[in-house]
Design a protein around this motif. Sequence first.
Motif, PDB file in Angstrom:
ATOM      1  N   VAL A   1      46.915 103.376  78.750  1.00  0.00           N
ATOM      2  CA  VAL A   1      47.830 104.315  79.396  1.00  0.00           C
ATOM      3  C   VAL A   1      49.160 104.249  78.674  1.00  0.00           C
ATOM      4  O   VAL A   1      49.646 103.167  78.333  1.00  0.00           O
ATOM      5  CB  VAL A   1      48.001 103.952  80.891  1.00  0.00           C
ATOM      6  N   SER A   2      49.767 105.385  78.411  1.00  0.00           N
ATOM      7  CA  SER A   2      51.026 105.375  77.676  1.00  0.00           C
ATOM      8  C   SER A   2      52.175 104.932  78.565  1.00  0.00           C
ATOM      9  O   SER A   2      52.139 105.085  79.792  1.00  0.00           O
ATOM     10  CB  SER A   2      51.330 106.761  77.106  1.00  0.00           C
ATOM     11  N   ALA A   3      53.207 104.381  77.920  1.00  0.00           N
ATOM     12  CA  ALA A   3      54.406 103.975  78.660  1.00  0.00           C
ATOM     13  C   ALA A   3      55.017 105.171  79.378  1.00  0.00           C
ATOM     14  O   ALA A   3      55.452 105.056  80.539  1.00  0.00           O
ATOM     15  CB  ALA A   3      55.411 103.342  77.702  1.00  0.00           C
ATOM     16  N   GLU A   4      55.035 106.329  78.729  1.00  0.00           N
ATOM     17  CA  GLU A   4      55.648 107.487  79.365  1.00  0.00           C
ATOM     18  C   GLU A   4      54.812 108.000  80.538  1.00  0.00           C
ATOM     19  O   GLU A   4      55.357 108.591  81.481  1.00  0.00           O
ATOM     20  CB  GLU A   4      55.896 108.602  78.351  1.00  0.00           C
ATOM     21  N   ALA A   5      53.508 107.753  80.533  1.00  0.00           N
ATOM     22  CA  ALA A   5      52.679 108.161  81.667  1.00  0.00           C
ATOM     23  C   ALA A   5      53.008 107.335  82.908  1.00  0.00           C
ATOM     24  O   ALA A   5      52.971 107.842  84.032  1.00  0.00           O
ATOM     25  CB  ALA A   5      51.207 108.030  81.321  1.00  0.00           C
TER      26      ALA A   5
ATOM     27  N   ASN B   1      58.148 107.875  75.132  1.00  0.00           N
ATOM     28  CA  ASN B   1      57.471 106.720  74.538  1.00  0.00           C
ATOM     29  C   ASN B   1      55.970 106.861  74.791  1.00  0.00           C
ATOM     30  O   ASN B   1      55.462 106.490  75.852  1.00  0.00           O
ATOM     31  CB  ASN B   1      57.982 105.410  75.123  1.00  0.00           C
ATOM     32  N   ALA B   2      55.278 107.395  73.793  1.00  0.00           N
ATOM     33  CA  ALA B   2      53.844 107.666  73.935  1.00  0.00           C
ATOM     34  C   ALA B   2      52.982 106.465  73.579  1.00  0.00           C
ATOM     35  O   ALA B   2      51.752 106.567  73.565  1.00  0.00           O
ATOM     36  CB  ALA B   2      53.463 108.855  73.040  1.00  0.00           C
ATOM     37  N   ARG B   3      53.604 105.327  73.304  1.00  0.00           N
ATOM     38  CA  ARG B   3      52.838 104.149  72.905  1.00  0.00           C
ATOM     39  C   ARG B   3      51.895 103.710  74.022  1.00  0.00           C
ATOM     40  O   ARG B   3      52.305 103.538  75.179  1.00  0.00           O
ATOM     41  CB  ARG B   3      53.785 103.010  72.558  1.00  0.00           C
ATOM     42  N   PRO B   4      50.613 103.502  73.714  1.00  0.00           N
ATOM     43  CA  PRO B   4      49.687 103.004  74.736  1.00  0.00           C
ATOM     44  C   PRO B   4      50.003 101.555  75.094  1.00  0.00           C
ATOM     45  O   PRO B   4      50.361 100.752  74.228  1.00  0.00           O
ATOM     46  CB  PRO B   4      48.310 103.109  74.060  1.00  0.00           C
TER      47      PRO B   4
ATOM     48  N   GLU C   1      49.171  97.718  76.041  1.00  0.00           N
ATOM     49  CA  GLU C   1      48.174  96.774  75.552  1.00  0.00           C
ATOM     50  C   GLU C   1      48.258  95.492  76.369  1.00  0.00           C
ATOM     51  O   GLU C   1      49.319  95.156  76.914  1.00  0.00           O
ATOM     52  CB  GLU C   1      48.426  96.441  74.080  1.00  0.00           C
TER      53      GLU C   1
END
Length: 371
Positions: free
Chosen positions: A277-281, A321-324, A326
């Motif tokens: 899940v992305s940070a922005e989500a 921030n679209a980074r998934p 982890e």
Amino acid sequence: MESDELYPPERLAAARRATVAAGLDALLLTPGADLRYLTGYQARAGERLTCLVLPAEGEPTLIVPALERPAAEASPAPATGVRIVDHADGTDPYPLVAAALGGPVGTVGLADRMWAEQVLALRAALPGAQQRLAGEVLRELRIRKSPAEVAALAEAGAAIDAVHRRMGEWLRPGRTEAEVAADIAAAIREAGHVTVDFVIVAAGPNGASPHHDTSDRPIGAGEPVVVDIGGTMSSGYRSDCTRTYVSGGPAPTEFNDYYAVLAEAQRAAVAAVRPGVSAEAVDATARDVITGAGYGSAFLHRTGHGIGLDGHEEPYVVAGNARPLEPGMAFSIEPGIYLAGRHGARIEDIVVCTTDGVQRLNITSTELIAL
């Protein structure tokens, strides 16, 4: 917890590999979280130069003021394999940096928060070297916490939870925010922190300012009070937790209504955390609940920030921030609603993304706490 668990020697080798991969010839790290992450040494920041010189090839060297050599030698740093070199007062330490590099370098990575006077002195001492940020290398190493780091953050979380559980001893109408904050600061140390990083006690209209500190304003009966507190443990790892209280009478109906919205948003955002899940989500999950209830413009900041050896670090839980996420990423979930001139509320937990979901490191209730 053993220092070699929290500050393993393998980190220097990993940092060296990452330095090469980033196209850098060396990292130059002055006091701060990056230096401590690699060596375990909590160095004093001052006008005397302390600098870890980590060449892409060659021996790592920790340059320290002579009067601080005993502290460096007593730290976990020697066990990580660094050589310690000292400089006496009145001598120029910057040639020692050049010598530790072992020859000319093309590009060096400097600690992101290095003092400007040190940046300029290194530019003069290494005139042929381009300067970049060491964060390009170390951010990726630090963003995923090891099991030992998660344990250290959990210890910090339990310590700050213990302080929140005692809030009824101090927070009551008629006392000033500053008086309550002084008691909280003492309790933060009593709970096991070696330093108090911040104490926000924001009552009534002051609660509508997310970074209000404290004031001499007395707390009124039935006023909501935002209490955001954190400190640093002997491990170097940090706590940060916010709860909102009301004392001496019922809170305004309007406040109770939007606090219920906030609590729902915070729970939903915590539940949304899982790998991939992305940070922005996660930010959007909290924001959508608050916006849907009509308070979107009153949620003034991002949903969260990473935490570890720094109080604020990657990953940032924010739109864009679209980074998934982890496993091992640790960060706050702290939505807020702030009504200028009236009151505000924030709920903050530190959480860790696990292999299959999320672990809350702050486990006190997120309901409105009546004292």
